[in-house]
Design a protein around this motif. Structure first.
Motif: not given
Lengths: 189, 530
Positions: B166-180
């Motif tokens: 879950i933590m890994g997935a949240i990290n992926v979501i947060a990265t893709i949504m905010n860090m592009r």
């Protein structure tokens, strides 16, 4: 952590909490669906309204077969007194099971009924049943256990044979607190 | 330890690995851990195949055999395939979207370092009285609850694995949504990033459901609840519904990132842009949506009403449509391309062909009436191994060959890579194809002994199994050799591969895309350039 990341994190955590709750919500949801559809052969408890609604057709006959088993860790023998019975839908009948404790100590059992075929189970109602409460048998004691039931007259045509099956489970090793809670079990059954 | 210049890595094991918040180092940790688990789970598979080499009981006790099948599955699913994809996500996603790191680097460290503890808990059950869980990885009650002391360890291990994913997935979501990078829109993202975004949403939606299911097991066993206990008014079938509500999305969690990997590799070696990029995105989203509404096709034999069987059958067959879109898009990408057959491409091609075989046997089992014959036989074993081994695992191996030059700065030996490919591909088919026949002939799964008419196909399967296992040991040798040295890799190791990861030097510096700013969209892998 920037503001947007924080927002995303919060939203994701909310999804996680909600889905955790959803997992638990599946438990009552499953019971509701089984009640409505009669899935898993869950039977009903007859009440005055149901009994008043019955339209008895004296010419229709349905066979009810009886089956009894014990779960592996219950040291009882358990069988129906009669293996089958002809009934008229809408009328009340009583059948008996015979249980004997073959262990050398007191054992408490709980019977769980199920009706096959599944489609028939919602038309099978009990007014009186040994499965409504937990049963205590002393060492070597044998007991006749009656069940009074009605096969509702709105049972669909085409269902000629119903099987009522009981499985007896051992409840002795449960905590004292739970032994007194036996009555809430039958509401779910 | 300060960061004097960008390429200074922290010194010492503790600072470099234990305390790391660097996405590349954490990616490496995940990949190494996943590989260690792959070998562990593989060793268990070898024990299973050894016992099944001949009918009769030769090497292990039936109970230990059951522990092996259960642990093999848990370790491969939660220890090998899932962490390997998280490792790839960690390494590649920031570099593919022009981000300096993952959005939540400390959580990233934590989500990795939970895993060794989770698997230590799970593995410790092997040395307990009564042994490891032996009721199958699906943990069906009441069987699993009769498992002795291991139940609590199993449940807590699954909790930890869940928290980690879950933590890994949240990290992926947060990265893709905010860090592009500022000019990278959603439809510019490489398909690997897209498939991972969708996978991450699946993860945060279903891992909590699994956590709930195993918690109910725990309270049923130790605290007197009756969720699944018929004597107390519960129902064991309820567990199957909750488990597969998690379980079916879970199988897409293991395959969607593979789709992403293959969608990166095929355009590179076909030297054509990916065919139907947008339809690929929609197909992935479609598969993810369908995965939530088909779970009971795992339970056709528990006694569902006809309406239920029909619904789950048709809904399941519908998944073949978006999956077909993807397969045809890959084929169309290769159509009239200037193809070359380097190792990553070979593994990707094998993926397309062999995954499709697994997909077809899946459609066969989607048919409720025939599934009653296939249920719990070696046919289902053949099916899910086809989609997971030459499916997910081949995609991971392809990804390793494809990006190894970027990670290590060295080219692997193409000759050894090709040997590894042919060795794996032939042996994996010898291993799993005969299991289809065994299943159709009625050999049940999860048994240590079998009737003599199954002997030939089992022996064949075991020989394939040993060969496949050995091939993966050879893979370790290739990877270690490449990391230690070899031909220097160019920044763009494949000459004209598209993708931002190929614009940074090889090996990728410790920090990339440190300055947040627009990137050259023409260098992006295959997103639409608007």
């Amino acid at each position: 952590m920037d503001v947007n990341t924080k927002k995303t994190l919060k939203k994701c955590l909310m999804v996680v909490v909600l889905m955790g709750g959803f997992g638990y919500a599946l438990v009552p949801l499953y019971d509701v669906i089984c009640d409505i559809t009669g899935l898993n052969g869950k039977t009903g408890v007859a009440n005055e309204q149901i009994l008043a609604r019955q339209v008895v057709d004296e010419t229709r006959r349905v066979t009810v077969q009886f089956d009894g088993t014990v779960n592996s860790d219950l040291p009882w023998s358990f069988r129906p007194a009669k293996f089958s019975m002809e009934v008229i839908p809408g009328k009340m009948y009583t059948a008996e099971y015979i249980a004997q404790n073959v262990a050398s100590k007191e054992v408490i059992g709980q019977a769980v009924p199920s009706v096959a075929p599944n489609e028939a189970s919602i038309y099978f109602d009990k007014t009186e049943c040994f499965c409504f409460t937990q049963q205590l048998l002393k060492p070597g004691e044998s007991k006749n256990m009656p069940v009074t039931f009605i096969v509702r007259s709105d049972l669909p045509e085409g269902i000629d044979v119903l099987t009522l099956s009981y499985t007896f489970f051992n409840r002795s090793n449960m905590t004292a607190d739970e032994k007194t809670q036996g009555s809430d079990v039958h509401e779910k059954i | 330890m300060g960061h004097d210049s960008h390429d200074h890595k922290p010194k010492g094991f503790v600072n470099r690995w234990l305390m790391t918040t660097n996405h590349k180092d954490i990616g490496t940790l995940y990949l190494v851990f996943a590989f260690a688990m792959f070998i562990t789970g593989g060793a268990m598979a070898m024990i299973i195949r050894l016992e099944l080499f001949q009918p009769g009981l030769q090497f292990v006790e039936p109970d230990f055999f059951n522990q092996m099948t259960t642990m093999h599955a848990l370790i491969m699913v939660f220890g090998a395939v899932m962490p390997a994809f998280v490792g790839l996500a960690n390494w590649m996603i920031p570099m593919m979207i022009g981000a300096p790191d993952m959005a939540l680097p400390r959580m990233n460290n934590w989500s990795f370092w939970i895993l060794p503890f989770a698997f230590a808990l799970l593995g410790s059950t092997l040395f307990m009285d009564g042994g490891a869980p032996a009721g199958g990885w699906t943990m069906y009650p009441p069987l699993v609850l009769q498992g002795g002391k291991n139940v609590a360890y199993l449940v807590f291990a699954v909790h930890l694995m869940g928290i980690s994913s879950i933590m890994g997935a949240i990290n992926v979501i947060a990265t893709i949504m905010n860090m592009r990078a500022p000019n990278v829109g959603y439809l510019n993202m490489p398909l690997f990033v897209w498939t991972w975004l969708i996978t991450a949403f699946l993860l945060i939606a279903v891992m909590p459901v699994l956590a709930g299911a195993v918690t109910m097991l725990l309270t049923d066993r130790y605290f007197g609840t009756s969720f699944f206990n018929a004597a107390g008014g519960g129902d064991p079938v309820l567990f199957q519904h909750i488990f597969w509500f998690f379980g079916h999305p879970e199988v897409y969690i293991m395959i969607l990132p593979s789709f992403g990997v293959v969608s990166e590799i095929i355009p590179t070696f076909a030297r054509k842009p990916l065919f139907g990029y947008v339809s690929m995105v929609y197909a992935t989203a479609g598969i993810a949506f369908l995965s939530f509404i088909v779970w009971a096709h795992h339970m056709f034999s528990v006694g569902m009403p006809l309406g239920g069987e029909l619904y789950f059958m048709y809904a399941t067959m519908m998944i073949a449509v978006p999956t077909g879109v993807k397969i045809f898009n890959w084929v169309a990408t290769m159509w009239k391309g200037a193809m070359t057959f380097e190792t990553p491409m070979l593994f990707s091609l094998a993926f397309v062909v062999l995954f499709t075989i697994g997909g077809f046997s899946g459609v066969m089992m989607a048919l409720a009436p025939v599934d009653l014959q296939y249920h719990d036989t070696y046919f289902i074993v053949a099916h899910f191994h086809y989609v997971l081994v030459p499916g997910a695992i081949f995609a991971i191996i392809a990804a390793a060959y494809y990006w190894l030059p970027k990670w290590s700065g060295h080219m692997y030996s193409e000759r050894l890579g090709k040997i590894h490919f042919w060795w794996s591909t032939i042996s994996v088919n010898v291993l799993f194809f005969p299991q289809h026949f065994l299943g159709l002939a009625g050999m049940p799964r999860r048994i240590p002994d079998y009737s003599t008419q199954f002997a030939e196909f089992n022996m064949m399967s075991s020989i394939g199994g040993f060969a496949f296992g050995l091939a993966q040991v050879f893979f370790i040798y290739i990877v270690v050799k490449t990391v230690r040295g070899g031909k220097k890799a160019e920044a763009n190791a494949w000459g004209d591969a598209k993708g931002l990861e190929w614009t940074v030097p090889s090996p990728a510096p410790h920090h990339t895309f440190d300055e947040f700013g627009p990137v050259d969209l023409k260098k992006m892998a295959h997103g639409e350039v608007h």
